[in-house]
Design an enzyme around this catalytic site. Sequence first.
Site, PDB file in Angstrom:
ATOM      1  N   GLU B 101     -28.902  40.848 -97.823  1.00 11.76           N
ATOM      2  CA  GLU B 101     -28.839  41.264 -99.329  1.00 11.76           C
ATOM      3  C   GLU B 101     -27.387  41.886 -99.472  1.00 11.76           C
ATOM      4  O   GLU B 101     -26.829  41.686-100.439  1.00 11.76           O
ATOM      5  CB  GLU B 101     -29.879  42.306 -99.489  1.00 11.76           C
ATOM      6  CG  GLU B 101     -29.918  42.985-100.754  1.00 11.76           C
ATOM      7  CD  GLU B 101     -30.053  44.751-100.838  1.00 11.76           C
ATOM      8  OE1 GLU B 101     -31.125  45.044-100.167  1.00 11.76           O
ATOM      9  OE2 GLU B 101     -29.285  45.624-101.229  1.00 11.76           O
ATOM     10  N   HIS B 102     -26.889  42.815 -98.328  1.00 11.88           N
ATOM     11  CA  HIS B 102     -25.732  43.172 -98.767  1.00 11.88           C
ATOM     12  C   HIS B 102     -24.687  42.156 -98.432  1.00 11.88           C
ATOM     13  O   HIS B 102     -23.707  42.151 -99.563  1.00 11.88           O
ATOM     14  CB  HIS B 102     -25.270  44.213 -97.525  1.00 11.88           C
ATOM     15  CG  HIS B 102     -25.854  45.550 -97.632  1.00 11.88           C
ATOM     16  ND1 HIS B 102     -25.059  46.707 -97.405  1.00 11.88           N
ATOM     17  CD2 HIS B 102     -27.322  46.029 -97.829  1.00 11.88           C
ATOM     18  CE1 HIS B 102     -25.916  47.751 -97.620  1.00 11.88           C
ATOM     19  NE2 HIS B 102     -27.216  47.488 -97.732  1.00 11.88           N
TER      20      HIS B 102
END
Lengths: 444, 489
Positions: B101-102
Amino acid sequence: MTRSFLRPLIGAGLALLLGTGAGMGVRPAAALSVETVTSPLGLTAYLAADQTLPIVSMTVMIPAGSTLDPAGKEGLATLMTRLLDEGAGDLDSQAFQQRLEDLAIDLSFDAGRDTLTVRLRTTTDTLDEAFGLLGLALTHPRFDADALERMRAATLASLRQQAGDPNALAQKAWFARVFPDHPYGHDDEGREETVRALTQDDVRAFAAAHLSRADLSIGVAGAIDASHLAPLLDRTFGPLPDTQAPVVPEATPRLDGSTTVVPFDVPQSTAFLGQPGLKRSDPDWNAAFVVNHILGGGGFSSRLMDEVREKRGLTYGVWSALYPYQKAGLWMAGIASQNARLPEALAVMKAEWARMASDGPTAQERADALTYLTGAWPLRFTSTESVAGMLASMRFYNLPADYIDTRNAALEALTLDDLRRVAKRLLDPARLTTVIVGKPDGTP
Amino acid sequence: MLRLRLSRRRPGSGPGARLRALSGATSGRWPAAVGLTLGLVAHPGPAPAQVFNPETFTLGNGLQVVVLPDHRAPVVHQMVWYKVGAADEPPGKTGLAHLLEHLMFKGTKSIPPGEFSRRIARNGGQDNAFTGDDYTAYYQSIARDRLELVMGMEADRMAHLRLSEDDFQTEREVVREERRQRTDTDPSALLGERLGQILWGTHPYHNPVIGWDDDLTRLTRADALDFYAHYYAPNNAVLIIAGDVDVARVRALAEKTFGAVAARPTPERRRPGTLPPAADVVVTMHHPQVHQPELSRLYVAPSRSADPQGFAPALAVLADLLGGGSTSRLYRALVVDQPLAVSVAAWYRTDALDFGTFTLGAVPHEGVETTALARALDDQIQRLLNEGVSDDEVARARHRLTAGLIYARDSLSEGARVLGSALSTGGSIDTVETWPDRIRAVTPDQVMAAARAVLGQRDHAVTGLLLPAVAALAPSPSASEPPASGDRP
């Protein structure tokens, strides 16, 4: 798990105009019109009427925050505030809460440093009852002994929880160090020994002295018009006394550039930093706001996030923010980083602080900040609660009713020279006063 | 001040508070920290509905699109939910879904590293993302005339992520700092991790969403790209657009942007269906950072989408009547009538692919032993199981959960969060839209059947006691005195 991070906010009600990444915002004039409503008794509110949903939200800021706690009675404003929904008039605590639940009315009271903030949300079919319950809470609070003991116990538990929370410890230690002789130096909740000593008489005396209609900042949004609101304001707040709030002395923060380490056995250190800032009434407010956005207020687009997190991976969250208290302006920053690398992270922050002070933003940074801040303005106004909160803050900070329409143009009028001048005027890394909670490298 | 952990009386009036109460996902506020380690913080509550009235269609590549018009302000909110989360990670690679996600912000072949969020911001928009056990979601809020821009950018990174080794290494360190900040420096969160391990046994919900630090240090760029290649595809995602739009415009823009992304086969989500052997476990953590003890109890429960007996709405009612505010059973019994606790909470996590969770919590009053509070809590549960619930308290709970339905529409993003959470955990739009009616139909008998099935099963529960370090207990004179009310039932 999110990519974002929580930014500590100090003082209820301040966040709205403080630019917390989202910027200060209101939707464009075309979509939101604000009128000034003055009641027969002379109470004034900003109203943004919108009939789309049968909901009305109101925010009221009362100058009855923890700065008015008498010496030795720290925590009194907070305890009194927590008792306001614990019974009023003929309704004891259970009956009062039951009434709110039955009618699906949201009512909350929060004490901050400068203000006590009231938030009310109701559907239109329970409008009169909602304002009635708020009026009852403010004018006939019961302050029953059993309720007081419950809220005292809850407050003491909260203080104990914070005693293990590095972020809370850092903030408390910072304010205690910087404001040793001013009420800003104590936490809203007070200290264990002062909270234990507070009495029903203390609470009653505080309410009698400070719950006044003299200086209310009222914002209302949703399905109500001015002719309906004006008499409701008088019915709700009219019975309060009209006494002026006491004068709180100006604060002189001790910002000497020192660094204090509070030893705490955790794998990551939390740092809280601050230097002199400015008040909301300062003519340079807008310029400082934009500079802060570029420095550390703008989330992933800010210099601090870019240098400390994106380039070096030194933290999950680093931020800066303006705190315009009524009696002191502060320019704050914060970070958490593993003990071994905190010194490096702080050095990068201070280097960015110095670079902004000496050179100011670039033309591109100014342009990017302005397109963000002006473009994101409407995002702040997507619920009646957020509109009401903004309107109350506008009243509190003496901003005109057309502020929503004029704010973007005022930001766009700021030149690069304005930003550079204000950065140079205000930013001073030598005065960044730091409290670290943890075991940062270089300390025993 | 932000008060993170004290759950005090009725759900607050903060944005979304009522919605969570309405949904039954939470009743009463609870420590962010505990929620976090249970994977709850990243799980927006499902809220009520028949207020949202969404429109939906599916693109040729399998992407489901949901539209929620709200014309009050000239802005839009886009969310893309991928049906993949921490529970889908390969063994030994915990934290991978969240790390990815990052990394999704690191750029594509058309967006240089670091430019994704900057481009959104330059257009007056805000963006972020979050990860849970069962989903990973990305979102932006922006002026309506920039909708095509953000749809194009999401579609682009659905298929064209670019990731340098340097960016991978740096971001992994950021996530490790995130773990230190949200878990390693917070004993509530640390205990929550241990409770999750025990409650779920071999089921992948036993891992924290953020991952174990040892696993994080071993994750590689190739792991992230492999996970991305397996799961990120239009046919494994839901697109939700809320705000000042209509369905025709969204359809046209979706075809133009996401329509260009090819469908790909994605792995079936196969999770172990068995739970650990029956045991009634109490975990006691003594930690030097703790000055205020806490008590929590977690039960495995059906989720809304894995609920063969239809218990979910009754469990939402049960959570509310137990811990939903200051007129609830537990608040009255443990906080008002006898001062054993300063706060109580009960909540039911409805949205999960495999199992829900029913959680009780309490913060003991000064001088009350946590074990005594746990006994009092058990007494209350036993009383409920023995004596049943009254028509009136069920009616009041149903009312609390549905009375403020209209508030759900007083938000740009709430509907998108609620629908996305349901749709990515095995639910449908109907799951959300019929929920209030299902709540309104709950009877006292159904509440009792659900209570017996969940609260009566102590062998699928775990109790957590968070206590000060042992050494810290001894010297204080007040602590050595007999507890004032600790022996009361």
